[in-house]
Design a protein around this motif. Structure first.
Motif, PDB file in Angstrom:
ATOM      1  N   LEU A  84       0.817  -1.209   0.000  1.00  0.00           N
ATOM      2  CA  LEU A  84       0.000   0.000   0.000  1.00  0.00           C
ATOM      3  C   LEU A  84       0.854   1.264   0.000  1.00  0.00           C
ATOM      4  CD1 LEU A  84      -2.665  -1.453   2.382  1.00  0.00           C
ATOM      5  CD2 LEU A  84      -3.065  -0.762   0.019  1.00  0.00           C
ATOM      6  N   GLY A  85       2.049   1.185   0.602  1.00  0.00           N
ATOM      7  CA  GLY A  85       2.950   2.331   0.525  1.00  0.00           C
ATOM      8  C   GLY A  85       3.384   2.594  -0.896  1.00  0.00           C
ATOM      9  N   GLY A  86       3.727   1.531  -1.616  1.00  0.00           N
ATOM     10  CA  GLY A  86       4.101   1.681  -3.014  1.00  0.00           C
ATOM     11  C   GLY A  86       2.946   2.151  -3.871  1.00  0.00           C
ATOM     12  N   MET A  87       1.746   1.660  -3.567  1.00  0.00           N
ATOM     13  CA  MET A  87       0.570   2.089  -4.326  1.00  0.00           C
ATOM     14  C   MET A  87       0.305   3.575  -4.139  1.00  0.00           C
ATOM     15  SD  MET A  87      -1.945  -1.204  -3.733  1.00  0.00           S
ATOM     16  CE  MET A  87      -3.417  -0.350  -4.354  1.00  0.00           C
ATOM     17  N   ALA A  88       0.508   4.070  -2.912  1.00  0.00           N
ATOM     18  CA  ALA A  88       0.319   5.503  -2.679  1.00  0.00           C
ATOM     19  C   ALA A  88       1.412   6.307  -3.378  1.00  0.00           C
ATOM     20  CB  ALA A  88       0.315   5.801  -1.186  1.00  0.00           C
ATOM     21  N   ALA A  89       2.638   5.831  -3.289  1.00  0.00           N
ATOM     22  CA  ALA A  89       3.762   6.567  -3.879  1.00  0.00           C
ATOM     23  C   ALA A  89       3.644   6.676  -5.388  1.00  0.00           C
ATOM     24  CB  ALA A  89       5.080   5.896  -3.500  1.00  0.00           C
ATOM     25  N   THR A  90       3.033   5.682  -6.027  1.00  0.00           N
ATOM     26  CA  THR A  90       2.887   5.706  -7.488  1.00  0.00           C
ATOM     27  C   THR A  90       1.472   6.091  -7.930  1.00  0.00           C
ATOM     28  OG1 THR A  90       2.427   3.327  -7.483  1.00  0.00           O
ATOM     29  CG2 THR A  90       4.705   4.007  -7.849  1.00  0.00           C
ATOM     30  N   ARG A  91       0.622   6.460  -6.993  1.00  0.00           N
ATOM     31  CA  ARG A  91      -0.767   6.837  -7.275  1.00  0.00           C
ATOM     32  C   ARG A  91      -1.455   5.754  -8.112  1.00  0.00           C
ATOM     33  NH1 ARG A  91      -1.251  12.182 -10.317  1.00  0.00           N
ATOM     34  NH2 ARG A  91       0.157  12.851  -8.679  1.00  0.00           N
ATOM     35  N   ALA A  92      -1.386   4.523  -7.601  1.00  0.00           N
ATOM     36  CA  ALA A  92      -1.924   3.365  -8.317  1.00  0.00           C
ATOM     37  C   ALA A  92      -3.436   3.469  -8.480  1.00  0.00           C
ATOM     38  CB  ALA A  92      -1.568   2.086  -7.564  1.00  0.00           C
ATOM     39  N   SER A  93      -3.924   2.741  -9.469  1.00  0.00           N
ATOM     40  CA  SER A  93      -5.380   2.645  -9.647  1.00  0.00           C
ATOM     41  C   SER A  93      -5.713   1.197  -9.970  1.00  0.00           C
ATOM     42  CB  SER A  93      -5.877   3.626 -10.706  1.00  0.00           C
ATOM     43  OG  SER A  93      -5.188   3.463 -11.926  1.00  0.00           O
ATOM     44  N   GLY A  94      -6.229   0.917 -11.162  1.00  0.00           N
ATOM     45  CA  GLY A  94      -6.515  -0.462 -11.509  1.00  0.00           C
ATOM     46  C   GLY A  94      -7.916  -0.669 -12.025  1.00  0.00           C
ATOM     47  N   THR A  95      -8.349  -1.918 -11.960  1.00  0.00           N
ATOM     48  CA  THR A  95      -9.591  -2.307 -12.621  1.00  0.00           C
ATOM     49  C   THR A  95     -10.836  -1.685 -12.004  1.00  0.00           C
ATOM     50  OG1 THR A  95      -9.731  -4.312 -11.273  1.00  0.00           O
ATOM     51  CG2 THR A  95      -8.615  -4.502 -13.392  1.00  0.00           C
ATOM     52  N   THR A  96     -10.792  -1.316 -10.722  1.00  0.00           N
ATOM     53  CA  THR A  96     -11.994  -0.800 -10.054  1.00  0.00           C
ATOM     54  C   THR A  96     -12.043   0.721 -10.007  1.00  0.00           C
ATOM     55  OG1 THR A  96     -10.887  -0.939  -7.913  1.00  0.00           O
ATOM     56  CG2 THR A  96     -12.202  -2.846  -8.587  1.00  0.00           C
ATOM     57  N   ALA A  97     -11.083   1.389 -10.649  1.00  0.00           N
ATOM     58  CA  ALA A  97     -10.998   2.847 -10.531  1.00  0.00           C
ATOM     59  C   ALA A  97     -12.225   3.550 -11.090  1.00  0.00           C
ATOM     60  CB  ALA A  97      -9.745   3.363 -11.230  1.00  0.00           C
ATOM     61  N   VAL A  98     -12.874   2.960 -12.076  1.00  0.00           N
ATOM     62  CA  VAL A  98     -14.033   3.597 -12.688  1.00  0.00           C
ATOM     63  C   VAL A  98     -15.144   3.834 -11.676  1.00  0.00           C
ATOM     64  CG1 VAL A  98     -15.072   1.423 -13.469  1.00  0.00           C
ATOM     65  CG2 VAL A  98     -15.588   3.537 -14.684  1.00  0.00           C
ATOM     66  N   ARG A  99     -15.206   3.003 -10.634  1.00  0.00           N
ATOM     67  CA  ARG A  99     -16.227   3.200  -9.607  1.00  0.00           C
ATOM     68  C   ARG A  99     -15.665   3.783  -8.312  1.00  0.00           C
ATOM     69  NH1 ARG A  99     -21.543  -0.046  -7.910  1.00  0.00           N
ATOM     70  NH2 ARG A  99     -21.848   0.892  -5.865  1.00  0.00           N
ATOM     71  N   TYR A 100     -14.494   3.285  -7.869  1.00  0.00           N
ATOM     72  CA  TYR A 100     -14.003   3.615  -6.535  1.00  0.00           C
ATOM     73  C   TYR A 100     -12.867   4.634  -6.533  1.00  0.00           C
ATOM     74  CZ  TYR A 100     -16.731  -0.480  -5.181  1.00  0.00           C
ATOM     75  OH  TYR A 100     -17.749  -1.380  -4.973  1.00  0.00           O
ATOM     76  N   THR A 130      -8.950   6.186  -7.466  1.00  0.00           N
ATOM     77  CA  THR A 130      -7.556   5.753  -7.422  1.00  0.00           C
ATOM     78  C   THR A 130      -7.010   5.977  -6.011  1.00  0.00           C
ATOM     79  OG1 THR A 130      -6.573   7.903  -7.931  1.00  0.00           O
ATOM     80  CG2 THR A 130      -7.397   6.606  -9.799  1.00  0.00           C
ATOM     81  N   MET A 131      -5.707   5.744  -5.847  1.00  0.00           N
ATOM     82  CA  MET A 131      -5.106   5.995  -4.535  1.00  0.00           C
ATOM     83  C   MET A 131      -5.196   7.467  -4.148  1.00  0.00           C
ATOM     84  SD  MET A 131      -4.168   3.219  -3.018  1.00  0.00           S
ATOM     85  CE  MET A 131      -2.974   3.646  -1.759  1.00  0.00           C
ATOM     86  N   ARG A 132      -5.324   8.349  -5.092  1.00  0.00           N
ATOM     87  CA  ARG A 132      -5.503   9.768  -4.756  1.00  0.00           C
ATOM     88  C   ARG A 132      -6.741   9.958  -3.889  1.00  0.00           C
ATOM     89  NH1 ARG A 132      -6.790  13.672  -9.639  1.00  0.00           N
ATOM     90  NH2 ARG A 132      -8.722  12.473  -9.501  1.00  0.00           N
ATOM     91  N   GLU A 133      -7.823   9.274  -4.241  1.00  0.00           N
ATOM     92  CA  GLU A 133      -9.057   9.396  -3.467  1.00  0.00           C
ATOM     93  C   GLU A 133      -9.042   8.520  -2.216  1.00  0.00           C
ATOM     94  OE1 GLU A 133      -9.332  10.855  -7.300  1.00  0.00           O
ATOM     95  OE2 GLU A 133      -9.225   8.689  -6.938  1.00  0.00           O
TER      96      GLU A 133
END
Length: 460
Positions: free
Chosen positions: A143-159, A161-164
């Motif tokens: 999760l630290g890496g996901m925040a650092a890279t502002r990860a998103s993925g398959t569910t971003a259209v509804r939920y 990205t890590m920004r939110e």
């Protein structure tokens, strides 16, 4: 920024005193932390540090700051643009040992975690609470890496990205100072938004040592489907119509015919080698059924065929496991090759043009590639199979990726919607940001004046 010159003193002995056996200098361990999932050459750090607490990270950074030694944070090391590579030596800061879920506030829908917690571990911890963490980049990333890279993925259209998803952070700055940004409150009007300055900074401004994350209630019902289309254009037209109608979709993924071939080779999927959409709906039993029916009508209007629907958890897991393994499945198309994986994000209305150009330009250069995309938000990926030793092929790949980035900018998009900048797209930052790049440089200079945090990444 002026990069640091020769270190005034070697911090390794002091780091060994601090961490003991958790400072590793064997070639085998350093080599393990020098590899990456993409095509970049191995980059050997001088040592690998495995801190167990924020205090240790703080003391480590103070020592490295004094010595001018680079520090590169690492988690699962699943990023695709070389973010975690210690290309100028120094310390590979392995945060996977800081892996505790510190608190879950079910009534407030948030959790506090250390950076080494993976998304799958967090969701396993939440299983009995009725809550889940939805950001799903595919890899079981930290999760630290996901925040650092502002990860998103398959569910971003509804939920989102890590920004939110990130409400607050604990960050250790380059000189070892520990700060906290944000809070568990859902809104704030209290000054600069430092939390979201660090989200997406790729470890160049500070080291994340604690995250407060937004959670969601587990949906009452989930339904997944797969359908094929005569062409990518018709599949994309279905996506555009679905989004414009406002259907509450949790996931909507495009895979082209070449990617389907990869799935068939990798997972024995048995799918017709044509473009497909993978979709998923979350909500109430009735809402999911109604949304699925509406989507089916839209898809049929655009040539969609062979619908396969399922609410069975095991069948949904199998579908998304196949999709999440796209990077590995792509490699089956050309055994022995490496993958240059690039992504862009464009406005939904420009998606069909962007995908069509990507296919045409790839073919024109004789490149073997598979296209997948989180197309509900205009983001798609090209996985290009390459021989890094073939200079001619690598030149054509560079031409293609530059063209794709320039196309995204021309269409009002961005050069990366998900993978980030790292090393791979550092040359496009000027075109992406123009004069605003100077503001980013000023931030870097202020927070990391010696340039020790992940040097050679993000900023040209």
């Amino acid at each position: 920024m002026t990069l640091p010159g020769p270190a005034p003193r070697d911090p390794i002995p002091a780091l060994r005193d601090l961490l003991g056996e958790r400072l590793l200098t064997s070639e085998a361990v350093r080599a393990q932390h020098a590899e990456n999932e993409a095509w970049y050459p191995a980059a050997l750090p001088d040592a690998v540090a495995r801190p167990a607490s924020t205090e240790e990270v703080s003391r480590l950074l103070a020592l490295c700051h004094a010595a001018g030694m680079p520090v590169v944070a690492q988690g699962a090391r699943s990023s695709l643009e070389g973010h975690h590579l210690a290309i100028r030596g120094g310390i590979a800061l392995d945060l996977t040992g800081m892996d505790r879920v510190l608190a879950v506030h079910a009534e407030d829908l948030d959790a506090v975690v250390q950076p080494g917690v993976t998304r799958e571990t967090l969701n396993a911890h939440l299983r009995d609470t009725g809550l889940f963490f939805p950001i799903d980049p595919g890899a079981n990333a930290t999760l630290g890496g996901m925040a650092a890279t502002r990860a998103s993925g398959t569910t971003a259209v509804r939920y989102g990205t890590m920004r939110e998803a990130v409400l607050a952070l604990e960050v250790v700055q380059a000189d070892g100072t520990v700060i906290r940004t944000g809070s568990r409150a859902r809104k704030s009007a209290t000054g600069y938004d430092l939390t979201h300055l660090f989200v997406g900074s790729e470890g160049t401004l500070g080291i994340i040592t604690e995250l407060t994350l937004r959670l969601f209630g587990q949906p009452e019902a989930q339904s997944a489907a797969i359908c094929r289309f005569p062409s990518v254009a018709e599949a994309v037209a279905t996506v555009i119509a679905t989004i414009q109608m406002g259907l509450p979709i949790a996931r909507i993924e495009l895979v082209d015919a070449m990617m389907v071939r990869g799935f068939n080779l990798h997972a024995d999927a048995g799918l017709p080698e044509e473009p497909h959409l993978f979709v998923e709906f979350h909500g109430s039993e009735r809402g999911v059924a109604e949304t699925a029916a509406l989507f089916g009508e839209i898809a049929a209007d655009h040539g969609g065929q062979s619908f396969r629907w399922s609410q069975k958890p095991e069948e949904r897991r199998a579908l998304w496991s196949m999709r999440h393994n796209a990077h590995h499945a792509t490699r089956r198309l050309r055994p022995g090759a490496r993958t240059v994986s690039t992504d862009v994000c464009v406005p939904i209305s420009a998606l069909a043009e962007a995908v069509a150009v990507a296919q045409e330009e790839g073919r024109a250069r004789g490149l073997m590639q598979a296209i997948v995309g989180h197309v509900g938000d205009g983001n798609f990926h090209c996985g290009i199979l390459v021989d890094p030793e073939d200079a001619g092929e690598m030149k054509r790949v560079k031409e293609f990726t530059d063209l794709l980035s320039d196309l995204a900018l021309r269409l009002g998009g961005v050069v990366s919607g998900e993978h980030g900048i790292g090393m791979g797209k550092i040359g496009k930052m000027e075109a992406q940001h123009g004069p605003a790049l100077a503001t980013m440089r000023a931030m870097k200079e202020a927070l990391d004046p010696k340039g020790i945090l992940n040097p050679g990444k993000l900023l040209p």
